[in-house]
Design a protein around this motif. Structure first.
Motif, short mmCIF file in Angstrom:
data_model
loop_
_atom_site.label_atom_id
_atom_site.label_comp_id
_atom_site.label_asym_id
_atom_site.label_seq_id
_atom_site.Cartn_x
_atom_site.Cartn_y
_atom_site.Cartn_z
N ARG A 4 -2.31 -16.68 76.37
CA ARG A 4 -0.93 -16.20 76.24
C ARG A 4 -0.82 -14.73 76.62
N VAL A 29 -0.73 -14.52 80.37
CA VAL A 29 0.54 -15.01 80.91
C VAL A 29 1.64 -13.97 80.70
N LYS A 30 1.70 -13.38 79.52
CA LYS A 30 2.70 -12.35 79.25
C LYS A 30 2.53 -11.16 80.18
N ASP A 40 6.32 -18.16 80.47
CA ASP A 40 6.01 -18.04 79.04
C ASP A 40 7.11 -18.77 78.26
N GLN A 88 8.35 -20.67 74.65
CA GLN A 88 8.18 -20.93 73.22
C GLN A 88 9.25 -21.90 72.74
N GLN A 102 1.46 -20.98 83.22
CA GLN A 102 2.38 -21.41 82.16
C GLN A 102 1.69 -21.40 80.80
N ALA A 103 2.38 -20.83 79.82
CA ALA A 103 1.93 -20.87 78.42
C ALA A 103 3.03 -21.55 77.62
#
Length: 728
Positions: A315, A318-319, A460, A462, A501-502
């Motif tokens: 993550r 990715v960020k 990213d 969520q 991709q996360a």
């Protein structure tokens, strides 16, 4: 998945005239046959001596066309026309009629009715055909290989006779170890666009018997005054005013304490007496949050580290990639609670026979659930519980709850009587909207990084919301490493090849009660994926179809998804639109099927959006009944668009504010001017069609609205009518 039907042996049936021949799989995988005296055991096919065939359908029919589909499979392999066959609903027996994709559980859902039955029902029909032919060949002293059944007549070798003449003799035959299934080039009914649904005529002329139509001699009607806040319990009640209602019988608090059951001679009396009750409630353990509080909890979760790293991505990396991109697209989405709102509210009727059996009359979507519950409630073995399946007027997931809620409620109401009279439980529309189970509220926060060319270099994502599967009997197979897959389906398994991709997930506290809703998690994941893909294309100045195709590479899922995308675009005239019109597109895979939708709109968000036309392309493998595929696609599109336009369930202090169609408005026929569906020709095994049309419908609408002008926004919070979009 298919059943293992090899090395089967048939029990022998009575060789008397009028014998009835049943074919089906028993618990050991063997085939069985019986005459009518043997009741309805171990069978999928029934053929009477007069040659009339009957398909025993293990899936409930609530408008999705499964009864016609299963009957089609039997008819095709057996060799009868659709006019020569009827259908009946199979009894509740998961050892025989289990859903092959669910395990040892009988039920309809997940768009699996045809997918799990395709080979099973064809094999049963083929076995019946070969046994009848063997009986005829023996009597005629000819080679069985020279015979076939055509339109119910056994013919060949210069002989012919109605198949009904050989029913009794067929019962003496050994079942073929591997009955020959007809080749696709032999099919006359499967894939025939002229085949019409068997249940349509009786629904038009009023002969159809839905669960609500059940009226047994001497029955009582019971309606329940339920807690207005989920989890509330009855402290005390006063039925003095109820006793003044003509037809009132009695009122009793349910053993669970979650409501008061009112018994009356008819539905109107039950309604009036229930409304006259005075009840004191205990809300100490009840839902008390408002919709805003629930939304705030979900949005807060999106702004924190996720509990679960779904795809095990780095993550931090990715960020960093997204932060360093030439262009960063960021959007937060919110989806409210939604009710199912089927046209026929929940209901069922329960009685006890003279032999002590408990019989439930119900449009049962998951009969194994109430069957198991009733064994405990009535302390009876499984064979003393009967579930008679009826037609059901819609479901969209509502009739299949992990706790068999309304069937258990009926049983509890029944055990509080002396059981001398049948009890019919009736919910009204307000009960359905206010006291049911809801599509969970969910939120998404997505940050996408684009390079100088507009290509995606980081994604990213969520998700936060309420888990459907956790705490239910389905948790064991639906939740892995803490992740409820239904919360992230359509993202975690997307056919798009998206670099960097996360995907993170956080479960939040459930609001009131949550349940699968037509297409489950795909209802919100497809919306987010397709709006973000569209936003990326628009930001990059690229065509929305071409942009998606860049991320659909390779064979399999990607190729089939690309296929419907291109077909929908072609049929909708993508790339051109009349002045003042705009088109939006979305494509999604769910339940094994691929659907692309193009929505054409006119107008504007302030004065009113008009949905001019919806064009869909579908790849569901073999289209068993094309007419049904088209109908299901259109219905699913309307369901998705209608809810996205204006529907939501809101809570005030834990109580649902909506009550009926005036404030929870279904799609109107005038909402969509025109709609058409195109089916991809395929030789792949059939997949589901009850739900896949829903996911891409709403994002296609959102993308069309955003295409009306260069500065138009993609709607990120639903329903649209509550978030800046007016509809004409």
């Amino acid at each position: 998945m298919t059943a293992n039907l090899s090395r089967r042996g048939f029990l022998k049936s009575a060789a008397a005239a009028g014998a009835v021949f049943y074919v089906g799989a028993n618990t050991k995988g063997a085939m069985a046959a019986s005459n009518s005296a043997d009741a309805m055991l171990n069978h999928f096919v029934k053929i009477t001596a007069d040659g009339r065939a009957v398909a025993l359908c293990k899936h409930v029919e609530f408008g999705q066309g499964s009864a016609t589909g299963l009957t089609t499979l039997i008819a095709e392999e057996l060799g009868v026309t659709m006019e020569q066959i009827d259908y009946e609903f199979a009894p509740s027996n998961p050892a025989i009629y289990n859903n092959l994709l669910f395990g040892p559980f009988q039920g309809t859902g997940g768009s699996t009715a045809i997918a799990n039955s395709f080979t099973q029902y064809r094999t049963a029909g083929a076995a019946a055909r070969e046994m009848l032919i063997s009986a005829a060949a023996k009597e005629w002293d000819v080679d069985a290989g020279a015979l076939d059944i055509v339109e119910g007549v056994i013919t060949g070798a210069g002989k012919s006779a109605p198949m009904g003449e050989f029913v009794a003799a067929a019962g003496e035959m050994e079942v073929p170890a591997e009955p020959r299934l007809r080749d696709a080039f032999e099919w006359k009914i499967i894939g025939n666009a002229q085949t019409r649904r068997l249940d349509s005529p009786i629904k038009v002329n009023g002969q159809a018997q839905f669960a609500m139509d059940v009226h047994l001699d001497n029955q009582m009607v019971v309606m329940v005054r339920r807690t207005p806040q989920r989890g509330g319990t009855v402290v005390a009640f006063d039925d003095s005013a109820s006793k003044k209602v003509k037809g009132f019988i009695m009122a009793q608090a349910l053993p669970t304490g979650h409501g008061v059951a009112v018994y009356a001679e008819n539905t109107w009396a039950a309604m009036q007496a229930r409304n006259a009750l005075e009840i004191e409630w205990d809300f100490s353990a009840a839902e008390t949050r408002s919709s805003q509080e629930i939304k705030d909890e979900i949005l807060a979760a999106l702004n924190a580290e996720p509990t679960y790293n779904v795809n095990k991505a780095d993550r931090t990396a990715v960020k960093t990639t997204v932060d360093g991109a030439a262009t960063v697209l960021e959007k937060t989405f919110y989806f409210p609670l939604l009710a199912h709102a089927p046209m026929e509210p929940l209901n069922c009727t329960i009685e006890q026979t003279a032999e002590g059996d408990i019989v439930l009359h119900d449009g049962a979507q998951m009969p194994t659930g109430p069957h198991m519950a009733y064994q405990q409630i009535f302390e009876l073995p499984a064979e003393k519980i009967q579930i008679k399946s009826m037609l059901a007027g819609g479901s969209f997931g509502r009739r299949a709850t992990p706790d068999a809620d309304y069937q258990v409620e009926a049983a509890l109401a029944f055990i509080m009587t002396d059981r001398s009279r049948p009890v019919k439980l009736v919910w009204d529309r307000e009960d359905d909207i206010r006291g049911g189970y809801y599509r969970p509220a969910a939120g998404h926060k997505v940050r996408v990084g684009l390079d100088e060319t507009g290509a995606i270099i980081g994604w990213d994502h969520q998700v936060a919301g309420q888990s459907i599967m956790k705490g239910t009997p389905f948790e064991a197979f639906a939740v892995h490493d803490g992740v409820d897959h239904s919360s992230v389906e359509g993202i975690a398994d997307s056919p798009y090849t998206i670099p960097g991709q996360a995907l993170g997930l956080t479960d939040t506290e459930k609001a009131t009660s949550v349940l699968w809703w037509r297409s489950v998690g795909h209802t919100h994941t497809a919306y987010v994926m397709e709006v973000m893909m569209d936003l990326a294309a628009k930001t990059s100045g690229k065509d929305a179809v071409d942009y998606r195709l860049d991320y659909l590479t390779g064979e399999g899922d990607a190729a089939r998804k690309a296929g419907v995308l291109k077909l929908a675009a072609e049929k909708a005239g993508w790339g051109s639109a009349p002045a003042g019109h705009a088109k939006g597109i979305a494509v999604h895979k769910s339940f094994g099927s691929y659907v692309a939708t193009v929505v054409e709109v006119s107008g504007n968000v302030d004065d009113g959006i008009v949905i001019e036309k919806v064009t869909a392309a579908v790849d569901c493998g073999i289209a068993l009944n094309p007419d049904t595929v088209i109908a299901q696609t259109e219905g699913a599109i309307g369901y998705g668009i209608g809810h996205a336009m204006r529907d939501q369930i809101t809570l005030d202090g834990g109580a649902v504010e909506q009550s009926n169609f005036p404030d929870y408005e279904p799609l109107r026929i005038s909402d969509i001017k025109a709609i058409e569906t195109h089916i991809v020709a395929s030789a792949e095994a059939p997949t589901g069609m009850g739900e896949p049309g829903t996911p891409p419908s709403a994002p296609a609408l959102a993308n069309a609205i955003a295409a009306l002008s260069i500065d138009a926004e993609h709607v990120a919070e639903l329903p649209m009518s509550a978030n800046g979009v007016e509809f004409a």
